[in-house]
Design a protein around this motif. Structure first.
Motif, mmCIF file in Angstrom:
data_model
loop_
_atom_site.group_PDB
_atom_site.id
_atom_site.type_symbol
_atom_site.label_atom_id
_atom_site.label_comp_id
_atom_site.label_asym_id
_atom_site.label_seq_id
_atom_site.Cartn_x
_atom_site.Cartn_y
_atom_site.Cartn_z
ATOM 1 N N ALA A 130 12.336 6.786 -13.908
ATOM 2 C CA ALA A 130 12.361 5.887 -12.755
ATOM 3 C C ALA A 130 13.232 4.682 -13.069
ATOM 4 O O ALA A 130 13.303 4.225 -14.204
ATOM 5 N N GLY A 131 13.888 4.153 -12.050
ATOM 6 C CA GLY A 131 14.818 3.070 -12.293
ATOM 7 C C GLY A 131 14.490 1.763 -11.617
ATOM 8 O O GLY A 131 15.096 0.756 -11.932
ATOM 9 N N GLY A 132 13.568 1.735 -10.672
ATOM 10 C CA GLY A 132 13.280 0.487 -9.989
ATOM 11 C C GLY A 132 12.297 0.675 -8.864
ATOM 12 O O GLY A 132 11.784 1.772 -8.633
ATOM 13 N N LEU A 133 12.030 -0.417 -8.173
ATOM 14 C CA LEU A 133 11.130 -0.410 -7.028
ATOM 15 C C LEU A 133 11.924 -0.655 -5.752
ATOM 16 O O LEU A 133 12.873 -1.450 -5.746
ATOM 17 N N VAL A 134 11.526 0.002 -4.678
ATOM 18 C CA VAL A 134 12.027 -0.321 -3.351
ATOM 19 C C VAL A 134 10.826 -0.755 -2.528
ATOM 20 O O VAL A 134 9.785 -0.096 -2.531
ATOM 21 N N LEU A 135 10.940 -1.903 -1.862
ATOM 22 C CA LEU A 135 9.853 -2.463 -1.072
ATOM 23 C C LEU A 135 10.204 -2.351 0.403
ATOM 24 O O LEU A 135 11.348 -2.622 0.800
ATOM 25 N N LEU A 136 9.212 -1.960 1.214
ATOM 26 C CA LEU A 136 9.449 -1.659 2.621
ATOM 27 C C LEU A 136 8.549 -2.494 3.520
ATOM 28 O O LEU A 136 7.441 -2.878 3.140
ATOM 29 N N ASP A 137 9.034 -2.735 4.734
ATOM 30 C CA ASP A 137 8.230 -3.346 5.781
ATOM 31 C C ASP A 137 8.520 -2.584 7.064
ATOM 32 O O ASP A 137 9.659 -2.553 7.519
ATOM 33 N N ASN A 138 7.491 -1.947 7.610
ATOM 34 C CA ASN A 138 7.670 -1.080 8.783
ATOM 35 C C ASN A 138 8.767 -0.041 8.547
ATOM 36 O O ASN A 138 9.558 0.267 9.441
ATOM 37 N N GLY B 297 0.815 -1.200 0.000
ATOM 38 C CA GLY B 297 0.000 0.000 0.000
ATOM 39 C C GLY B 297 0.849 1.250 0.000
ATOM 40 O O GLY B 297 2.094 1.193 -0.017
ATOM 41 N N PRO B 298 0.233 2.429 -0.021
ATOM 42 C CA PRO B 298 0.981 3.690 0.029
ATOM 43 C C PRO B 298 1.929 3.709 1.228
ATOM 44 O O PRO B 298 1.579 3.335 2.337
ATOM 45 N N GLY B 299 3.167 4.111 0.958
ATOM 46 C CA GLY B 299 4.164 4.154 2.014
ATOM 47 C C GLY B 299 4.919 2.856 2.193
ATOM 48 O O GLY B 299 5.902 2.811 2.921
ATOM 49 N N GLU B 300 4.476 1.778 1.520
ATOM 50 C CA GLU B 300 5.149 0.488 1.645
ATOM 51 C C GLU B 300 6.016 0.172 0.427
ATOM 52 O O GLU B 300 6.686 -0.854 0.392
ATOM 53 N N TYR B 301 5.971 1.022 -0.569
ATOM 54 C CA TYR B 301 6.838 0.866 -1.737
ATOM 55 C C TYR B 301 7.087 2.239 -2.333
ATOM 56 O O TYR B 301 6.368 3.209 -2.058
ATOM 57 N N GLY B 302 8.106 2.327 -3.164
ATOM 58 C CA GLY B 302 8.399 3.583 -3.844
ATOM 59 C C GLY B 302 9.170 3.307 -5.122
ATOM 60 O O GLY B 302 9.719 2.214 -5.323
ATOM 61 N N TYR B 303 9.190 4.298 -6.005
ATOM 62 C CA TYR B 303 9.908 4.205 -7.266
ATOM 63 C C TYR B 303 11.233 4.946 -7.144
ATOM 64 O O TYR B 303 11.267 6.110 -6.718
ATOM 65 N N LEU B 304 12.317 4.285 -7.512
ATOM 66 C CA LEU B 304 13.636 4.896 -7.452
ATOM 67 C C LEU B 304 13.883 5.668 -8.739
ATOM 68 O O LEU B 304 13.730 5.131 -9.837
ATOM 69 N N ARG C 113 11.399 -0.228 6.743
ATOM 70 C CA ARG C 113 12.738 -0.748 6.468
ATOM 71 C C ARG C 113 12.783 -1.444 5.109
ATOM 72 O O ARG C 113 11.820 -2.107 4.711
ATOM 73 N N VAL C 114 13.909 -1.316 4.428
ATOM 74 C CA VAL C 114 14.054 -1.865 3.078
ATOM 75 C C VAL C 114 14.151 -3.384 3.153
ATOM 76 O O VAL C 114 15.014 -3.939 3.852
ATOM 77 N N ILE C 115 13.273 -4.070 2.428
ATOM 78 C CA ILE C 115 13.338 -5.529 2.379
ATOM 79 C C ILE C 115 13.746 -6.040 1.003
ATOM 80 O O ILE C 115 14.229 -7.173 0.889
ATOM 81 N N ALA C 116 13.576 -5.234 -0.043
ATOM 82 C CA ALA C 116 13.962 -5.695 -1.375
ATOM 83 C C ALA C 116 14.034 -4.530 -2.350
ATOM 84 O O ALA C 116 13.356 -3.507 -2.185
#
Length: 255
Positions: A144-152, A106-113, A154-157
Motif C-alpha cells: 500500500a502506498g497511501g490514503l485517499v480520503l473521500l466526502d460523498n 467510516g467504511p467507504g469514506e477512505y481507502g488505501y492506495l 469525491r476525493v478531498i485529500a
C-alpha cells in the motif's frame, strides 16, 4: 467480503502512475491530479483484488485434550491480502472506522492506495510505518502506498508517508516542478542521542481550494531508531475540505 456499500467507483481503465510534471505555478484543486487522481472528483480506480494467503504448516498434538490445546496454540488466521495491480493503482477500501486528523472516517469514506509493484515510487514509505490500517481492517497492506480520503464519494485529500531524509531531495523536486516554489518553507533541526543533528524541511503550498503540506521528517522515535539517515515524513495534498479534515483550524476560547 462485500464492498457493495462502499462509495468507491471502479473504473476499467488503468491510470498513469507518474506525477504530472507541468510547471504551472497557479494551482487549484479543480485542475490538480496526483497519480491520476483528481481532487474534488469521484474516485475512479479499480478495486484491489483480495487474496487469502496459504496457511502456514504447523504440527498438531494427538491424544486426550489435544483438540483444545491445538485450538489454543493455533496461530491467528492470515488476513486477506490486497494484491497490487499489474500497472497503475488500485484502491483497497477501508472496512472499519479510522481517525485521520480530528475526523473519523467510516467504511467507504477512505481507502488505501496500492501501487503496482514495479511502479512503487522510491520516495513513498510503507503505509504501516505511520499511517497504519484502521483497527480491524481485515486485510494486509503489503504494497500500500497511501490514503485517499473521500466526502460523498469525491476525493478531498491524499496522504502519503515518505522515506525521511532519503526522500527529501526527490520529493521537493517533484513538488516544485508541479506546484512551483512553496509559499512557506522552514528548516527543522533534529538531534539524535549521540549529539549529532540534521535539518529536515517543512514546506507548504496554498492556492484557492488547494493545499499541499510536506514534512520530510516527522517521527523522532523512528529517526533515532534508524540514526540520522532515516526518519519518516508525510505529504498531504487536497482541497479546502481536506485541509479542514487534516489540519482543523484552531480557535480562541469563546466566553
Amino acid at each position: 467480503m462485500d464492498y457493495s456499500s462502499m462509495r468507491l467507483t471502479a473504473a476499467a481503465s488503468s491510470i498513469v502512475v507518474l506525477l504530472t510534471m507541468g510547471s504551472t505555478v497557479s494551482v487549484s484543486a479543480a485542475e490538480t491530479e496526483i497519480f491520476g487522481i483528481k481532487l474534488g472528483a469521484p474516485l475512479t480506480l479499480p478495486i484491489c483484488q483480495l487474496s487469502i494467503p496459504a496457511p502456514a504448516a504447523r504440527s498438531s498434538n494427538r491424544g486426550i485434550g489435544s483438540r483444545a490445546f491445538n485450538k489454543l496454540t493455533a496461530p491467528p488466521p492470515e488476513p486477506l491480502k490486497a494484491t497490487p495491480p499489474s500497472t497503475g493503482l488500485c484502491v483497497a477500501p477501508g472496512t472499519t472506522n479510522m481517525a485521520v486528523g480530528n475526523t473519523e472516517f467510516g467504511p467507504g469514506e477512505y481507502g488505501y492506495l496500492v501501487f503496482a509493484t514495479a511502479e512503487f515510487p522510491a520516495w513513498v514509505a510503507p503505509i504501516g510505518m505511520s499511517i497504519g490500517a484502521g483497527a480491524g481492517d481485515a486485510f494486509s497492506l503489503d504494497g500500500a502506498g497511501g490514503l485517499v480520503l473521500l466526502d460523498n464519494g469525491r476525493v478531498i485529500a491524499l496522504r502519503f508517508n515518505t522515506s525521511g531524509f532519503e526522500a527529501e531531495p526527490r520529493v521537493m523536486e517533484l513538488l516544485k516542478r508541479k506546484f512551483g516554489s512553496p509559499g512557506s518553507q522552514k528548516a527543522v533541526t533534529w538531534n539524535n542521542d549521540l549529539g549529532g543533528s540534521r535539518e529536515s524541511i517543512s514546506a507548504q503550498w496554498r492556492a484557492p481550494d488547494f493545499f499541499a503540506d510536506y514534512s520530510s521528517v516527522v517521527q523522532a522515535q523512528a529517526m533515532r531508531a534508524q540514526g540520522l539517515s532515516g526518519g519518516i515524513g508525510f505529504l498531504n495534498i487536497g482541497n479546502d475540505l481536506g485541509k479542514q479534515v487534516l489540519q482543523p483550524a484552531s480557535k480562541e476560547a469563546e466566553f
